[in-house]
Design a protein around this motif. Structure first.
Motif, mmCIF file in Angstrom:
data_model
loop_
_atom_site.group_PDB
_atom_site.id
_atom_site.type_symbol
_atom_site.label_atom_id
_atom_site.label_comp_id
_atom_site.label_asym_id
_atom_site.label_seq_id
_atom_site.Cartn_x
_atom_site.Cartn_y
_atom_site.Cartn_z
ATOM 1 N N SER A 106 0.726 -1.162 0.025
ATOM 2 C CA SER A 106 -0.016 0.081 0.060
ATOM 3 C C SER A 106 0.781 1.260 0.134
ATOM 4 N N GLY A 107 0.288 2.366 -0.498
ATOM 5 C CA GLY A 107 1.059 3.552 -0.184
ATOM 6 C C GLY A 107 1.888 3.838 -1.507
ATOM 7 N N ALA A 108 2.341 3.252 -2.794
ATOM 8 C CA ALA A 108 2.915 3.492 -3.491
ATOM 9 C C ALA A 108 2.450 4.408 -4.526
ATOM 10 N N GLU A 109 3.407 5.062 -5.162
ATOM 11 C CA GLU A 109 3.055 5.959 -6.457
ATOM 12 C C GLU A 109 3.385 5.096 -7.697
ATOM 13 N N VAL A 110 2.083 4.900 -8.486
ATOM 14 C CA VAL A 110 2.106 4.073 -9.592
ATOM 15 C C VAL A 110 1.704 5.036 -10.928
ATOM 16 N N VAL A 111 2.566 5.197 -11.847
ATOM 17 C CA VAL A 111 2.447 6.123 -12.962
ATOM 18 C C VAL A 111 2.736 5.233 -14.224
ATOM 19 N N LEU A 112 1.687 5.251 -15.147
ATOM 20 C CA LEU A 112 1.729 4.995 -16.354
ATOM 21 C C LEU A 112 2.521 5.852 -17.470
ATOM 22 N N SER A 113 3.285 5.576 -18.317
ATOM 23 C CA SER A 113 3.682 6.505 -19.391
ATOM 24 C C SER A 113 3.782 5.700 -20.611
ATOM 25 N N ASN A 114 4.275 6.495 -21.809
ATOM 26 C CA ASN A 114 4.350 6.081 -23.037
ATOM 27 C C ASN A 114 5.604 6.776 -23.525
ATOM 28 N N ASP A 115 6.023 6.246 -24.837
ATOM 29 C CA ASP A 115 7.273 6.770 -25.345
ATOM 30 C C ASP A 115 7.228 8.087 -25.877
ATOM 31 N N GLN A 116 5.969 8.636 -25.929
ATOM 32 C CA GLN A 116 5.867 10.136 -26.043
ATOM 33 C C GLN A 116 5.848 11.063 -25.073
ATOM 34 N N ASN A 117 6.241 10.394 -23.922
ATOM 35 C CA ASN A 117 6.543 11.280 -22.791
ATOM 36 C C ASN A 117 5.048 11.688 -22.107
ATOM 37 N N GLU A 118 3.917 11.019 -22.278
ATOM 38 C CA GLU A 118 2.676 11.245 -21.656
ATOM 39 C C GLU A 118 2.548 10.480 -20.475
ATOM 40 N N SER A 172 -4.895 1.864 -25.019
ATOM 41 C CA SER A 172 -3.574 1.807 -25.713
ATOM 42 C C SER A 172 -3.675 2.244 -27.128
ATOM 43 N N GLU A 173 -2.745 2.944 -27.704
ATOM 44 C CA GLU A 173 -2.694 3.167 -29.068
ATOM 45 C C GLU A 173 -1.792 2.437 -29.776
ATOM 46 N N PRO A 174 -2.047 2.106 -31.032
ATOM 47 C CA PRO A 174 -1.155 1.514 -32.094
ATOM 48 C C PRO A 174 0.179 2.283 -32.193
ATOM 49 N N ASN A 175 1.314 1.632 -32.306
ATOM 50 C CA ASN A 175 2.815 1.944 -32.489
ATOM 51 C C ASN A 175 3.080 2.910 -31.410
ATOM 52 N N LEU A 176 2.459 2.614 -30.243
ATOM 53 C CA LEU A 176 3.183 3.331 -28.952
ATOM 54 C C LEU A 176 3.421 2.442 -27.907
ATOM 55 N N TYR A 210 4.413 1.462 -23.899
ATOM 56 C CA TYR A 210 3.986 1.825 -22.418
ATOM 57 C C TYR A 210 4.635 1.015 -21.623
ATOM 58 N N LYS A 211 4.835 1.763 -20.263
ATOM 59 C CA LYS A 211 5.693 1.154 -19.227
ATOM 60 C C LYS A 211 4.952 1.618 -17.978
ATOM 61 N N VAL A 212 5.269 1.043 -16.786
ATOM 62 C CA VAL A 212 4.834 1.536 -15.555
ATOM 63 C C VAL A 212 5.957 1.896 -14.781
ATOM 64 N N ASN A 213 5.878 2.964 -13.859
ATOM 65 C CA ASN A 213 6.914 3.214 -13.012
ATOM 66 C C ASN A 213 6.222 3.107 -11.543
ATOM 67 N N ILE A 214 7.054 2.525 -10.433
ATOM 68 C CA ILE A 214 6.546 2.432 -9.102
ATOM 69 C C ILE A 214 7.495 2.957 -8.063
ATOM 70 N N LYS A 215 6.826 3.771 -7.282
ATOM 71 C CA LYS A 215 7.806 4.074 -5.989
ATOM 72 C C LYS A 215 7.125 3.507 -4.801
ATOM 73 N N LEU A 216 7.798 2.802 -4.134
ATOM 74 C CA LEU A 216 7.173 2.382 -2.544
ATOM 75 C C LEU A 216 7.378 3.258 -1.610
ATOM 76 N N GLU A 217 6.519 3.205 -0.611
ATOM 77 C CA GLU A 217 6.830 4.407 0.457
ATOM 78 C C GLU A 217 8.192 4.244 1.190
ATOM 79 N N ASN A 218 8.756 3.038 1.077
ATOM 80 C CA ASN A 218 10.147 2.963 1.594
ATOM 81 C C ASN A 218 11.363 3.575 0.463
ATOM 82 N N GLY A 219 10.791 4.219 -0.428
ATOM 83 C CA GLY A 219 11.733 4.804 -1.432
ATOM 84 C C GLY A 219 12.291 3.789 -2.549
ATOM 85 N N GLU A 220 11.933 2.614 -2.182
ATOM 86 C CA GLU A 220 12.339 1.508 -3.513
ATOM 87 C C GLU A 220 11.424 1.730 -4.869
#
Length: 372
Positions: A79-91, A114-118, A120-130
């Protein structure tokens, strides 16, 4: 057989809630340090699109938890994580944790897809900084909508009898899919899973009664999913076998919602590795680090497993119609019984149906998509 596939919709920008659409992958190991497990995906059908198709809400999600290195010996939601979706167009799009389901993070963008030809990835930051990050994944650009067909068959099963086992033959149907001819020389990769709904009829009251007819849904009724890779002219692929002999679920009407996902080669490798581990005996099961993962830790001393994928989707709604069989299936009489046997309580109230498994749902409100 009544074959009634629902067409996939394609609207502008969207995401999905799949509360039960991804099969759980779990690892377990005693005495191992905990590792981070990540589960999630996005697709080209939005939450709004799915609502239009089935009258049911869905949102994309990411699930986070700690586990041991082999099967969920440690099973603690993160719990308490920061989860962000992004694509290779910096959205970027932020996930929000569900207050009622710790460790489950939803993407509250009902028109996102999701759009064709793009990529995507997720970035996750836990409360402990990992910090953790998935590799980029990209959905296939081509959609391959197939045709569902069925074939009467029979299969053998081992059943218990007087402290022993006997082999019996059961009649049923093989439900198959024929994909269209693929273009190009590269392989295409697919995954199918199933959501099953059937009617429960309280036969001792009129069907017009508010509790006369219900609909039972169970994600793991067909406890399997299928993988395939193909190029050129594909074979007729068997999706599942549905028993008709003595199968009470088929008595009044049954439907399987078939979800087809077009996936990347890496995503296919992940599921193939998971299936391979599940199929082996525990003693000889490979350790989870042999399962392909696209989740990475910023700290090389920390481990993470799982897969965040980007897929395209097709849906088919198939209805079982016993009138189309070449034989009359037999069913156990449950409500019209002979004294002193008493009928089950649910024979007068379908909402009280016996034997509801964990994760199953029952309602007396007819689903919008049910046309049988």
């Amino acid at each position: 057989m009544n074959n009634n596939p629902l067409r996939k919709c394609t609207i502008a920008f969207a995401l999905i809630f799949l509360s039960s659409c991804i099969e759980r992958f779990e690892f377990e190991s005693e005495g191992e340090p905990p590792v981070v497990i990540v589960e999630g995906f996005i697709s080209d059908i939005s939450s709004d699109d799915y609502l239009d198709l089935f009258g049911e809400p869905r949102l994309f999600f990411v699930k986070l938890k700690y586990a041991g290195a082999v099967k969920n010996f440690i099973d603690e939601e993160i719990s308490g994580a920061e989860v962000v979706l992004s694509n290779d167009q910096n959205e970027h799009w932020d996930y929000t944790e569900d207050v009622n389901q710790p460790g489950v993070y939803y993407l509250y963008y009902p028109t996102f897809k999701s759009e064709p030809n793009l990529k995507y990835k997720v970035n996750i930051k836990l409360e402990n900084g990992e910090e953790y990050e998935s590799n980029y994944d990209q959905m296939p650009n081509e959609d391959y909508r197939g045709e569902i067909n069925v074939e009467e068959t029979s299969k053998f099963e081992k059943v218990s009898a007087s402290q022993d086992f006997v082999i019996k033959s059961f009649k049923g149907l093989d439900v198959n899919i024929q994909l269209p001819v693929a273009s190009g020389d590269a392989f295409n990769y697919f995954r199918w899973d199933f959501h099953t709904t059937w009617m429960v009829v309280a036969e001792l009251i009129p069907r017009s009664h508010p509790f006369g007819v219900c609909w039972m849904s169970e994600t793991y009724y067909l406890d399997e999913n299928k993988l395939a890779k193909q190029k050129g002219t594909p074979p007729n692929i068997n999706l599942f076998f549905l028993k008709t002999s003595g199968n009470q679920s088929t008595k009044f009407g049954l439907s399987a919602r078939i979800r087809q996902q077009g996936i990347s080669r890496e995503h296919h490798q992940f599921w193939a590795d998971v299936h391979n581990q599940e199929a082996q005996a525990d003693l000889f099961a490979p350790p989870p680090y042999n399962i392909y993962s696209n989740i990475n830790s910023a700290n090389p001393e920390k481990q993470a497993y799982g897969f965040f994928g980007v897929v395209n989707e097709e849906y088919y709604t198939w209805y079982f119609d016993k009138r189309a069989l070449s034989y009359v299936p037999l069913y156990i009489e449950e409500c019209f019984v002979v004294f002193p046997t008493e009928p089950a309580e649910w024979c007068r109230n379908c909402l009280g149906y016996d034997g509801i498994n964990k994760g199953a749902e029952i309602t007396n409100i007819k689903p919008d998509w049910w046309t049988f």
